[in-house]
Design a protein around this motif. Structure first.
Motif, PDB file in Angstrom:
ATOM      1  N   GLN A 129       0.851  -1.181   0.000  1.00  0.00           N
ATOM      2  CA  GLN A 129       0.000   0.000   0.000  1.00  0.00           C
ATOM      3  C   GLN A 129       0.894   1.240   0.000  1.00  0.00           C
ATOM      4  N   ILE A 130       0.836   2.016  -1.101  1.00  0.00           N
ATOM      5  CA  ILE A 130       1.694   3.199  -1.211  1.00  0.00           C
ATOM      6  C   ILE A 130       1.006   4.361  -0.495  1.00  0.00           C
ATOM      7  N   SER A 131       1.534   4.690   0.658  1.00  0.00           N
ATOM      8  CA  SER A 131       0.936   5.760   1.450  1.00  0.00           C
ATOM      9  C   SER A 131       1.865   6.972   1.484  1.00  0.00           C
ATOM     10  N   THR A 132       1.648   7.826   2.434  1.00  0.00           N
ATOM     11  CA  THR A 132       2.322   9.125   2.429  1.00  0.00           C
ATOM     12  C   THR A 132       2.667   9.575   3.848  1.00  0.00           C
ATOM     13  N   ASP A 133       3.690  10.402   3.957  1.00  0.00           N
ATOM     14  CA  ASP A 133       4.023  10.947   5.283  1.00  0.00           C
ATOM     15  C   ASP A 133       2.931  11.895   5.792  1.00  0.00           C
ATOM     16  N   GLU A 134       2.033  12.349   4.870  1.00  0.00           N
ATOM     17  CA  GLU A 134       0.998  13.309   5.291  1.00  0.00           C
ATOM     18  C   GLU A 134       0.019  12.712   6.293  1.00  0.00           C
ATOM     19  N   TYR A 171      -6.584  -5.689   7.434  1.00  0.00           N
ATOM     20  CA  TYR A 171      -6.585  -6.940   6.646  1.00  0.00           C
ATOM     21  C   TYR A 171      -5.397  -7.817   7.018  1.00  0.00           C
ATOM     22  N   PHE A 172      -4.322  -7.210   7.498  1.00  0.00           N
ATOM     23  CA  PHE A 172      -3.205  -8.014   8.011  1.00  0.00           C
ATOM     24  C   PHE A 172      -3.574  -8.602   9.374  1.00  0.00           C
ATOM     25  N   GLU A 173      -4.059  -7.753  10.270  1.00  0.00           N
ATOM     26  CA  GLU A 173      -4.330  -8.210  11.643  1.00  0.00           C
ATOM     27  C   GLU A 173      -5.452  -9.244  11.681  1.00  0.00           C
ATOM     28  N   THR A 174      -6.507  -9.009  10.896  1.00  0.00           N
ATOM     29  CA  THR A 174      -7.683  -9.881  10.966  1.00  0.00           C
ATOM     30  C   THR A 174      -7.549 -11.124  10.093  1.00  0.00           C
ATOM     31  N   PHE A 175      -7.039 -10.931   8.874  1.00  0.00           N
ATOM     32  CA  PHE A 175      -7.050 -12.041   7.902  1.00  0.00           C
ATOM     33  C   PHE A 175      -5.655 -12.553   7.557  1.00  0.00           C
ATOM     34  N   ASN A 176      -4.620 -11.899   8.121  1.00  0.00           N
ATOM     35  CA  ASN A 176      -3.245 -12.287   7.800  1.00  0.00           C
ATOM     36  C   ASN A 176      -2.873 -12.064   6.332  1.00  0.00           C
ATOM     37  N   LEU A 177      -3.568 -11.142   5.665  1.00  0.00           N
ATOM     38  CA  LEU A 177      -3.157 -10.788   4.298  1.00  0.00           C
ATOM     39  C   LEU A 177      -1.784 -10.103   4.401  1.00  0.00           C
ATOM     40  N   PRO A 178      -0.802 -10.569   3.605  1.00  0.00           N
ATOM     41  CA  PRO A 178       0.559 -10.002   3.743  1.00  0.00           C
ATOM     42  C   PRO A 178       0.690  -8.581   3.185  1.00  0.00           C
ATOM     43  N   VAL A 179       0.228  -7.652   3.983  1.00  0.00           N
ATOM     44  CA  VAL A 179       0.215  -6.241   3.598  1.00  0.00           C
ATOM     45  C   VAL A 179       1.456  -5.537   4.144  1.00  0.00           C
ATOM     46  N   ILE A 180       2.040  -4.638   3.344  1.00  0.00           N
ATOM     47  CA  ILE A 180       3.092  -3.742   3.840  1.00  0.00           C
ATOM     48  C   ILE A 180       2.711  -2.321   3.411  1.00  0.00           C
ATOM     49  N   ILE A 181       2.892  -1.367   4.310  1.00  0.00           N
ATOM     50  CA  ILE A 181       2.563   0.032   4.005  1.00  0.00           C
ATOM     51  C   ILE A 181       3.862   0.829   3.902  1.00  0.00           C
ATOM     52  N   THR A 182       3.985   1.630   2.824  1.00  0.00           N
ATOM     53  CA  THR A 182       5.133   2.549   2.743  1.00  0.00           C
ATOM     54  C   THR A 182       4.622   3.978   2.873  1.00  0.00           C
ATOM     55  N   ARG A 183       5.366   4.814   3.568  1.00  0.00           N
ATOM     56  CA  ARG A 183       4.971   6.223   3.733  1.00  0.00           C
ATOM     57  C   ARG A 183       6.133   7.110   3.303  1.00  0.00           C
ATOM     58  N   ASP A 234      10.717  -1.160  -4.498  1.00  0.00           N
ATOM     59  CA  ASP A 234      11.173  -2.441  -5.039  1.00  0.00           C
ATOM     60  C   ASP A 234      11.802  -3.295  -3.926  1.00  0.00           C
ATOM     61  N   LEU A 235      12.567  -2.660  -3.043  1.00  0.00           N
ATOM     62  CA  LEU A 235      13.168  -3.397  -1.915  1.00  0.00           C
ATOM     63  C   LEU A 235      12.099  -3.899  -0.952  1.00  0.00           C
ATOM     64  N   VAL A 236      11.120  -3.042  -0.669  1.00  0.00           N
ATOM     65  CA  VAL A 236      10.039  -3.426   0.241  1.00  0.00           C
ATOM     66  C   VAL A 236       9.244  -4.591  -0.363  1.00  0.00           C
ATOM     67  N   LEU A 237       8.982  -4.498  -1.649  1.00  0.00           N
ATOM     68  CA  LEU A 237       8.225  -5.552  -2.342  1.00  0.00           C
ATOM     69  C   LEU A 237       8.929  -6.900  -2.205  1.00  0.00           C
ATOM     70  N   ARG A 238      10.246  -6.906  -2.342  1.00  0.00           N
ATOM     71  CA  ARG A 238      10.970  -8.181  -2.352  1.00  0.00           C
ATOM     72  C   ARG A 238      11.394  -8.644  -0.964  1.00  0.00           C
ATOM     73  N   HIS A 239      11.706  -7.686  -0.083  1.00  0.00           N
ATOM     74  CA  HIS A 239      12.314  -8.097   1.196  1.00  0.00           C
ATOM     75  C   HIS A 239      11.614  -7.564   2.438  1.00  0.00           C
ATOM     76  N   GLY A 240      10.590  -6.717   2.278  1.00  0.00           N
ATOM     77  CA  GLY A 240       9.932  -6.134   3.451  1.00  0.00           C
ATOM     78  C   GLY A 240       9.181  -7.201   4.246  1.00  0.00           C
ATOM     79  N   ARG A 241       8.955  -6.895   5.537  1.00  0.00           N
ATOM     80  CA  ARG A 241       8.250  -7.856   6.386  1.00  0.00           C
ATOM     81  C   ARG A 241       6.759  -7.548   6.400  1.00  0.00           C
ATOM     82  N   ALA A 242       5.937  -8.580   6.205  1.00  0.00           N
ATOM     83  CA  ALA A 242       4.481  -8.406   6.182  1.00  0.00           C
ATOM     84  C   ALA A 242       4.004  -7.780   7.486  1.00  0.00           C
ATOM     85  N   GLY A 243       3.024  -6.888   7.370  1.00  0.00           N
ATOM     86  CA  GLY A 243       2.440  -6.249   8.545  1.00  0.00           C
ATOM     87  C   GLY A 243       3.197  -5.010   9.002  1.00  0.00           C
TER      88      GLY A 243
END
Ligand code: NAD
Ligand code: DAU
Length: 343
Positions: A129-134, A171-183, A234-243
């Motif tokens: 999920q591409i998010s923002t510092d805002e 969706y990560f906490e409830t369903f364990n969907l491997p979501v990562i958020i970047t800001r 690209d780094l987050v996509l390949r190596h980031g930790r879910a949640g």
């Protein structure tokens, strides 16, 4: 390792730069780009990437025009072997969210929920999920945003992005969907729609039009070159930790006055073009990002210093007048007159 990725909003500024970056860096990756082609989406941003990806059945790139809120379409796309989603699709301009917030809720909140739900049902292995510092709100004179800074969004845009972050987290906490958020902080670089500060001021200055600086011009943003942002994703996509959440920033705090002067100097234009105008309501004073988690965990490092990045960006707008002259027209100019007309 090959990967088939759905990139949403890939015809916009950061999405198109990301597609170009990934096709070049990973010759075995395939990309499907789902984009509604709003005023901000432009397939001209991707001509060279299309050529690079080849054509016909062997092509590693496919474009689909459509809305992320269209559940049936999204499910059909995911069912065709998509392993990861990178969700850039959004209404992205703060001023427009003040002018008319409805579409920000539809795309940024409801659209993201449709993607999350489909990803869950079709067992997508990665959701970025591409998010923002805002979403963190505004800082005082000192300090930086860290990933645990409480969310405190101040504009309808940032409130819609924070809502999407909370849905993604759930969706990560409830369903364990491997979501990562970047800001990430403020991006600049080629193909940015000329409503945002840097391309607006470059293109206005090139046309000898005034540069409308909000308030006292001393608001601070932390600027990052778009290619450095793409490298981090690209780094987050390949190596980031879910949640997890990863902040991305440029270590480059600048006031809007400093940015404006840099642009005028690069172009050899006079400071008399600056026009101080009525401030943006709810205008966040200062953003600054601590991205040490990204650097330490994933080994990210910036390639561009601000001086080089800005010089390249100004040169790009000088060399691509046709591109920005075409998009600085029609519906955008109506918004421009309405928004800046009474400032
Ligand atoms: P942009 O406005 O240039 O591009 C957005 C793209 O999304 C466009 O191509 C548009 O057609 C598409 N889109 C809009 N609504 C859609 C929908 N309902 N369905 C499918 N596609 C749709 O935006 P950008 O600056 O490239 O930002 C991309 C993402 O990065 C956004 O999520 C934004 O919040 C985030 N972000 C931007 C910055 C920045 O400085 N620009 C910084 C941090 C995060
Ligand atoms: O921080 C990340 C965010 O950066 C992204 O999430 C948003 O999608 C992106 O639009 C950007 O938001 P900002 O509001 O910071 O960007 P913008 O280019 O609109 O404005 C940057 C600064 O310049 C801000 O302090 C407002 C000021 N500004 C902007 C415009 C368009 C002016 O003074 N005059 C202007 O005409």
């Amino acid at each position: 390792m090959r990967m088939k990725i759905l990139v949403t909003g890939g015809a916009g500024f950061i999405g198109s730069n990301f597609i170009r970056y990934v096709l070049k860096k990973h010759p075995d990756y395939e990309i499907v780009n789902l984009d509604a082609l709003t005023y901000a989406g432009n397939l001209d941003n991707l001509r060279d990437a299309e050529e690079q990806a080849g054509s016909g059945p062997v092509s590693r790139y496919r474009f689909i025009k459509g809305d992320i809120g269209d559940a049936a379409l999204v499910s059909r796309i995911l069912a065709d072997g998509i392993e990861a989603i990178v969700n850039f699709a959004a209404e992205s301009h703060v001023d427009r969210s003040i002018d008319n917030a409805g579409v920000f809720i539809r795309t940024n909140v409801l659209g993201t929920q449709v993607l999350l739900e489909a990803a869950l049902r079709l067992r997508v292995q990665r959701f970025i999920q591409i998010s923002t510092d805002e979403v963190y709100g505004s800082l005082g004179a000192t300090g930086k945003f860290v990933e645990t800074t409480p969310l405190s969004p101040n504009s309808p845009y940032s409130a819609s992005k924070a809502s999407a972050d909370l849905l993604a987290r759930s969706y990560f906490e409830t369903f364990n969907l491997p979501v990562i958020i970047t800001r990430c902080s403020n991006n600049y670089g080629p193909f940015q729609f000329p409503e945002k500060l840097i391309p607006l001021f470059i293109t206005n200055a090139l046309s000898d039009q005034s540069l409308p600086l909000y308030g006292d011009g001393l608001n601070v943003r932390d600027w990052i070159h778009v290619e450095d942002h793409c490298c981090a994703i690209d780094l987050v996509l390949r190596h980031g930790r879910a949640g997890e959440v990863y902040n991305i920033g440029g270590n480059c705090e600048m006031t809007n006055r400093e940015i404006t002067r840099t642009i005028l100097q690069e172009l050899g234009k006079p400071e008399t073009l600056i026009r101080f105008v009525k401030d943006r309501p709810g205008h966040d004073r200062r953003y600054a990002i601590d991205c040490s988690k990204l650097c330490q965990e994933l080994g990210w490092a910036q390639k561009y210093d601000f001086k080089t990045g800005m010089h390249n960006t100004v040169t790009w707008y000088l060399d691509n007048r046709e591109w920005w002259a075409r998009v600085k027209s029609g519906e955008y100019m109506e918004f421009y007159k309405r928004w800046y007309g009474d400032r």
